[in-house]
Design a protein around this motif. Structure first.
Motif, mmCIF file in Angstrom:
data_model
loop_
_atom_site.group_PDB
_atom_site.id
_atom_site.type_symbol
_atom_site.label_atom_id
_atom_site.label_comp_id
_atom_site.label_asym_id
_atom_site.label_seq_id
_atom_site.Cartn_x
_atom_site.Cartn_y
_atom_site.Cartn_z
ATOM 1 N N ALA A 73 0.788 -1.325 0.136
ATOM 2 C CA ALA A 73 0.095 -0.017 0.013
ATOM 3 C C ALA A 73 0.782 1.305 -0.128
ATOM 4 C CB ALA A 73 -0.977 -0.020 1.206
ATOM 5 N N ASP A 74 2.020 1.238 0.545
ATOM 6 C CA ASP A 74 2.513 2.599 0.784
ATOM 7 C C ASP A 74 4.105 2.251 0.920
ATOM 8 O OD1 ASP A 74 2.756 5.201 1.346
ATOM 9 O OD2 ASP A 74 2.407 4.882 3.518
ATOM 10 N N HIS A 75 4.814 1.988 -0.155
ATOM 11 C CA HIS A 75 6.363 1.581 -0.284
ATOM 12 C C HIS A 75 6.861 2.167 -1.515
ATOM 13 C CE1 HIS A 75 8.044 -1.909 -2.226
ATOM 14 N NE2 HIS A 75 6.657 -1.607 -2.612
ATOM 15 N N MET A 76 8.145 2.514 -1.642
ATOM 16 C CA MET A 76 8.766 2.996 -2.809
ATOM 17 C C MET A 76 8.936 1.747 -3.755
ATOM 18 S SD MET A 76 11.364 5.831 -1.130
ATOM 19 C CE MET A 76 12.017 4.347 -0.213
ATOM 20 N N THR A 77 8.766 1.950 -5.123
ATOM 21 C CA THR A 77 9.086 0.816 -5.903
ATOM 22 C C THR A 77 10.508 1.076 -6.464
ATOM 23 O OG1 THR A 77 8.153 2.264 -7.878
ATOM 24 C CG2 THR A 77 6.616 0.517 -6.736
ATOM 25 N N PHE A 78 11.468 0.697 -5.465
ATOM 26 C CA PHE A 78 12.738 0.591 -6.048
ATOM 27 C C PHE A 78 13.435 -0.468 -5.187
ATOM 28 C CE2 PHE A 78 12.523 3.775 -2.248
ATOM 29 C CZ PHE A 78 13.302 3.189 -1.403
ATOM 30 N N THR A 79 14.597 -0.806 -5.646
ATOM 31 C CA THR A 79 15.492 -2.120 -4.994
ATOM 32 C C THR A 79 16.397 -1.573 -3.919
ATOM 33 O OG1 THR A 79 15.147 -3.367 -6.936
ATOM 34 C CG2 THR A 79 16.922 -4.015 -5.348
ATOM 35 N N VAL A 80 16.447 -1.929 -2.834
ATOM 36 C CA VAL A 80 17.340 -1.603 -1.760
ATOM 37 C C VAL A 80 17.737 -2.811 -0.976
ATOM 38 C CG1 VAL A 80 16.430 0.641 -1.183
ATOM 39 C CG2 VAL A 80 15.577 -1.174 -0.057
ATOM 40 N N SER A 97 -4.252 13.788 -3.378
ATOM 41 C CA SER A 97 -4.844 13.298 -2.407
ATOM 42 C C SER A 97 -4.618 14.358 -1.252
ATOM 43 C CB SER A 97 -4.674 11.842 -1.927
ATOM 44 O OG SER A 97 -3.163 11.840 -1.230
ATOM 45 N N GLY A 98 -5.689 14.363 -0.409
ATOM 46 C CA GLY A 98 -5.603 15.209 0.744
ATOM 47 C C GLY A 98 -4.314 14.970 1.737
ATOM 48 N N LEU A 99 -4.412 13.453 1.829
ATOM 49 C CA LEU A 99 -3.025 13.124 2.479
ATOM 50 C C LEU A 99 -1.771 13.600 2.163
ATOM 51 C CD1 LEU A 99 -1.853 11.103 4.733
ATOM 52 C CD2 LEU A 99 -2.176 9.557 2.885
ATOM 53 N N ASP A 100 -1.695 13.238 0.939
ATOM 54 C CA ASP A 100 -0.261 13.447 0.419
ATOM 55 C C ASP A 100 -0.123 15.072 0.237
ATOM 56 O OD1 ASP A 100 1.463 10.946 -0.413
ATOM 57 O OD2 ASP A 100 -0.822 10.548 -0.812
ATOM 58 N N PHE A 101 -0.870 15.698 -0.148
ATOM 59 C CA PHE A 101 -0.789 17.202 -0.220
ATOM 60 C C PHE A 101 -0.457 17.643 1.022
ATOM 61 C CE2 PHE A 101 -3.656 20.198 1.647
ATOM 62 C CZ PHE A 101 -3.164 21.436 1.578
ATOM 63 N N GLY A 102 -0.922 17.167 2.133
ATOM 64 C CA GLY A 102 -0.876 17.793 3.606
ATOM 65 C C GLY A 102 0.586 17.343 3.923
ATOM 66 N N ARG A 103 0.821 16.002 3.780
ATOM 67 C CA ARG A 103 2.292 15.657 4.160
ATOM 68 C C ARG A 103 3.445 16.122 3.414
ATOM 69 N NH1 ARG A 103 2.272 9.414 6.307
ATOM 70 N NH2 ARG A 103 2.001 9.015 4.145
ATOM 71 N N SER A 163 11.703 5.985 -7.548
ATOM 72 C CA SER A 163 10.149 6.081 -8.068
ATOM 73 C C SER A 163 9.066 5.545 -6.988
ATOM 74 C CB SER A 163 9.979 5.153 -9.089
ATOM 75 O OG SER A 163 10.006 3.659 -8.725
ATOM 76 N N PHE A 164 7.908 6.311 -7.048
ATOM 77 C CA PHE A 164 6.763 6.026 -6.066
ATOM 78 C C PHE A 164 5.606 5.756 -7.099
ATOM 79 C CE2 PHE A 164 3.081 6.662 -3.722
ATOM 80 C CZ PHE A 164 3.201 5.886 -2.725
ATOM 81 N N THR A 165 4.910 4.631 -7.398
ATOM 82 C CA THR A 165 3.888 4.408 -8.038
ATOM 83 C C THR A 165 2.674 3.811 -7.653
ATOM 84 O OG1 THR A 165 4.860 2.564 -9.268
ATOM 85 C CG2 THR A 165 5.284 4.448 -10.399
ATOM 86 N N ASP A 166 2.657 3.527 -6.220
ATOM 87 C CA ASP A 166 1.714 2.895 -5.625
ATOM 88 C C ASP A 166 0.304 3.655 -5.469
ATOM 89 O OD1 ASP A 166 3.107 0.536 -5.269
ATOM 90 O OD2 ASP A 166 4.109 1.516 -3.475
ATOM 91 N N TYR A 167 -0.531 3.152 -4.876
ATOM 92 C CA TYR A 167 -1.945 3.821 -4.898
ATOM 93 C C TYR A 167 -1.977 5.176 -4.486
ATOM 94 C CZ TYR A 167 -6.560 4.566 -3.111
ATOM 95 O OH TYR A 167 -7.715 4.916 -2.460
ATOM 96 N N PHE A 168 -1.664 5.372 -3.113
ATOM 97 C CA PHE A 168 -1.396 6.621 -2.700
ATOM 98 C C PHE A 168 -0.747 6.482 -1.314
ATOM 99 C CE2 PHE A 168 -4.400 6.188 0.521
ATOM 100 C CZ PHE A 168 -5.102 7.341 1.055
ATOM 101 N N GLY A 169 -0.164 7.479 -0.486
ATOM 102 C CA GLY A 169 0.401 7.422 0.883
ATOM 103 C C GLY A 169 1.805 7.319 0.658
ATOM 104 N N ASN A 170 2.657 8.222 0.013
ATOM 105 C CA ASN A 170 4.101 8.170 0.256
ATOM 106 C C ASN A 170 4.709 8.580 1.358
ATOM 107 O OD1 ASN A 170 6.915 8.166 -0.511
ATOM 108 N ND2 ASN A 170 6.825 9.298 -2.474
ATOM 109 N N PRO A 171 5.217 7.635 2.095
ATOM 110 C CA PRO A 171 5.820 8.023 3.442
ATOM 111 C C PRO A 171 6.955 8.869 3.599
ATOM 112 C CG PRO A 171 6.532 5.776 2.966
ATOM 113 C CD PRO A 171 5.687 6.505 1.773
ATOM 114 N N ASP A 172 7.749 8.973 2.351
ATOM 115 C CA ASP A 172 9.242 9.633 2.327
ATOM 116 C C ASP A 172 9.049 11.097 2.314
ATOM 117 O OD1 ASP A 172 11.312 7.520 1.822
ATOM 118 O OD2 ASP A 172 10.170 7.022 0.132
ATOM 119 N N VAL A 173 7.869 11.559 1.948
ATOM 120 C CA VAL A 173 7.869 13.081 1.875
ATOM 121 C C VAL A 173 7.503 13.665 3.204
ATOM 122 C CG1 VAL A 173 7.215 13.192 -0.498
ATOM 123 C CG2 VAL A 173 5.312 13.017 1.060
#
Length: 547
Positions: free
Chosen positions: A30-37, A144-150, A517-527
């Motif tokens: 639901a909420d993670h970055m699509t990169f390899t670590v 999204s309201g969530l991501d705009f706020g964060r 990259s971040f292409t998931d539904y919504f809710g990017n924690p990094d920002v």
């Protein structure tokens, strides 16, 4: 425009992390970055959208789980209280100094790249991005309201970190970007006192689609059930901007949005906040989904009376309540902060060191949908999130500091909160299986009803950077209270060792990749989480030893 001084270490800067009780499924994170670590990164940030997790067809043994409110449990085993040694103080200071530098650069990097990738249609910092020719570019026009706020809050936090370092040019740039993002997001995403859960736009700027509430949570054909923590994070941005600029317009916005949020979600009868609220029908908190009792038996609970839990309590504190009590400082905000703290300590159930995730309206433990998962022996268990229990101690410490400073609690009551918080974290560190004392990692999904500690962690669901950040922030708060060294681990290790390991684990597993990259539904924690953990380390760096 100006930037006020960085808030002191005692201020209640609390995470958002993020995962609206979104199920951390391996198939559809639901909420993670699509990169390899190196190492797993699958996340369950409470800010992500609810997704369905297939339930395996396995037999469920009918058994009752034994859980108890924290107030009814025995205290954690007593430990020998010793003062920190000179070596521990030096080591902790070195970790804080190096961590502050690392996380500061991480925050700069993520906010610089997202600001440069501003969506040309919405003029907001973008939600979905990929790296192209070394630069971030938006992949669509979803907001999204969530991501705009964060996004906005992350910019303000990074501005404050830069200001504390004397880099006022950089700080002013971040703050200007935050004010611009807030003004644009408020125009595009707010309707009345509610920010849209998500809204998609066409190339010409017209609205393609809108979800007022979280998909799948309203009645068939309706769109009216908003979720408690994403909505709070949306208008948290106004509080951050007010504290950074002193502009009373932001305070007025925040007070209005906060008042509507409390009216919609708070339970004045039994206390606490509901996870969902119908914006068109006051008092409707109906939860839709399947419910299990402790032990995995089918529940007769219909969900019509609503559901409460970590997202509406721990994340109510972190997303907005502590910020509201700083900005508004009213009898209402003080009462709501203390009520949530007391719910965590006195009403929530703890099983094998973990806090249970969800409850009925009268605080009976319950599993909803994906939260009941199979065990190896064919029975099932409630699944809880490691980062949630880890950060509970952080929220109580910050709330107790606020209330003491405001004269709302006595010194003895304050000390009681801190003592009980240390006991809560010690129980988590000793008995949950969510903390790896060899690597410093906090694990994501834990089967709380599994008696074998070695079998509790659901490894296919992976771990998450935002949960590791929450662990670090909690450890820093314990250090500021001079209680970190009291946290006891195996082989003579203590919280000082855990802080060093946890920071090393974050730096080695979750550093920003070049091909982000971040292409998931919504809710990017990094920002949000990267700026916030940078701010916590900056506060710890600024605090004198012994205070």
């Amino acid at each position: 425009m100006h930037i006020q001084s960085l808030r002191p270490a005692s201020a209640s800067l609390t995470p958002s992390p993020v995962a609206v009780a979104a199920p951390p499924t391996p198939a559809d994170p639901a909420d993670h970055m699509t990169f390899t670590v190196p190492g797993p990164t699958l996340s369950n940030d409470p800010m992500a959208g609810t997704q369905e997790t297939p339930q395996p067809a396995v037999p469920i043994r009918r058994e009752a789980a034994q859980g108890a409110p924290l107030a009814q449990l025995e205290e954690a085993p007593p430990v020998a209280l010793k003062s920190r040694t000179a070596l521990q103080i030096l080591r902790e200071s070195a970790v804080v100094a190096s961590g502050a530098a690392f996380h500061r650069e991480e925050a700069y990097a993520v906010m610089d790249r997202f600001a440069a990738a501003q969506d040309p249609v919405t003029c907001l910092l973008p939600l979905h991005v990929r790296t192209q020719d070394g630069q971030l570019v938006p992949t669509d026009h979803l907001a999204s309201g969530l991501d705009f706020g964060r996004h906005t809050a992350g910019l303000v936090m990074t501005a404050q970190v830069a200001a504390a370092q004397g880099d006022l040019t950089r700080a002013a740039r971040y703050l200007q970007a935050a004010e611009t993002n807030y003004a644009r997001g408020k125009k595009l995403l707010a309707e009345g006192d509610v920010f849209m859960h998500r809204r998609d736009f066409n190339e010409d700027g017209s609205v393609k689609s809108t979800h007022v509430g979280e998909p799948g949570k309203s009645a068939d054909g309706a769109d009216d059930m908003t979720r408690v923590n994403p909505r709070a994070y949306a208008f948290r941005a106004a509080a951050e901007l007010y504290q950074a600029t002193g502009n009373p317009d932001y305070k007025e916005d925040f007070a209005r949005y906060f008042g509507a949020w409390v009216k919609d979600f708070h339970d004045p009868v039994q206390g606490g906040f509901f996870v969902h609220a119908n914006i068109h029908s006051e008092g409707d908190h109906t939860e839709r989904g399947s419910f299990k009792n402790p032990g995995g038996t089918d529940s007769t609970y219909s969900g019509s009376e609503g559901v409460k839990g970590n997202d509406s309590t721990i994340y109510a504190l972190s997303s907005v309540l502590l910020a509201a009590n700083e900005v508004l400082a009213t009898p209402q905000t003080r009462a709501l902060v203390q009520e949530s703290m007391d719910i965590i300590l006195d009403k929530f159930v703890r099983r094998n060191g973990m806090l249970w995730e969800n409850y009925t309206a009268d605080f009976q433990p319950i599993s909803q949908d994906w939260q009941n998962q199979p065990r190896e022996n064919g029975s099932s268990s409630h699944v809880a999130i490691g980062g949630h229990t880890a950060m509970a101690a952080q929220q109580i410490i910050e709330g107790a500091r606020q209330l003491k400073k405001q004269g709302a609690i006595s010194d003895s009551k304050y000390q009681s909160y801190i003592d009980r918080t240390v006991g809560l974290f010690q129980d988590f560190a000793s008995h949950s299986g969510a903390l790896d004392w060899n690597t410093g990692a906090v694990h994501n999904a834990i089967r709380v009803e599994e008696p074998d500690q070695d079998k509790r962690w659901m490894q296919p669901w992976g771990d998450a950077s935002w949960q590791q950040a929450e662990l670090l922030q909690t450890l820093l708060r314990l250090r500021e209270e001079d209680r970190l060294h009291e946290i006891q681990g195996p082989d003579g290790r203590n919280g000082s060792d855990l802080l060093a390991l946890a920071e090393q684990h974050y730096a080695s597993h979750y550093a920003l990749p070049a091909e982000y990259s971040f292409t998931d539904y919504f809710g990017n924690p990094d920002v949000y989480h990267r700026p916030q953990v940078a701010q916590y380390f900056q506060q710890a760096l600024s605090q004198k030893e012994g205070q």
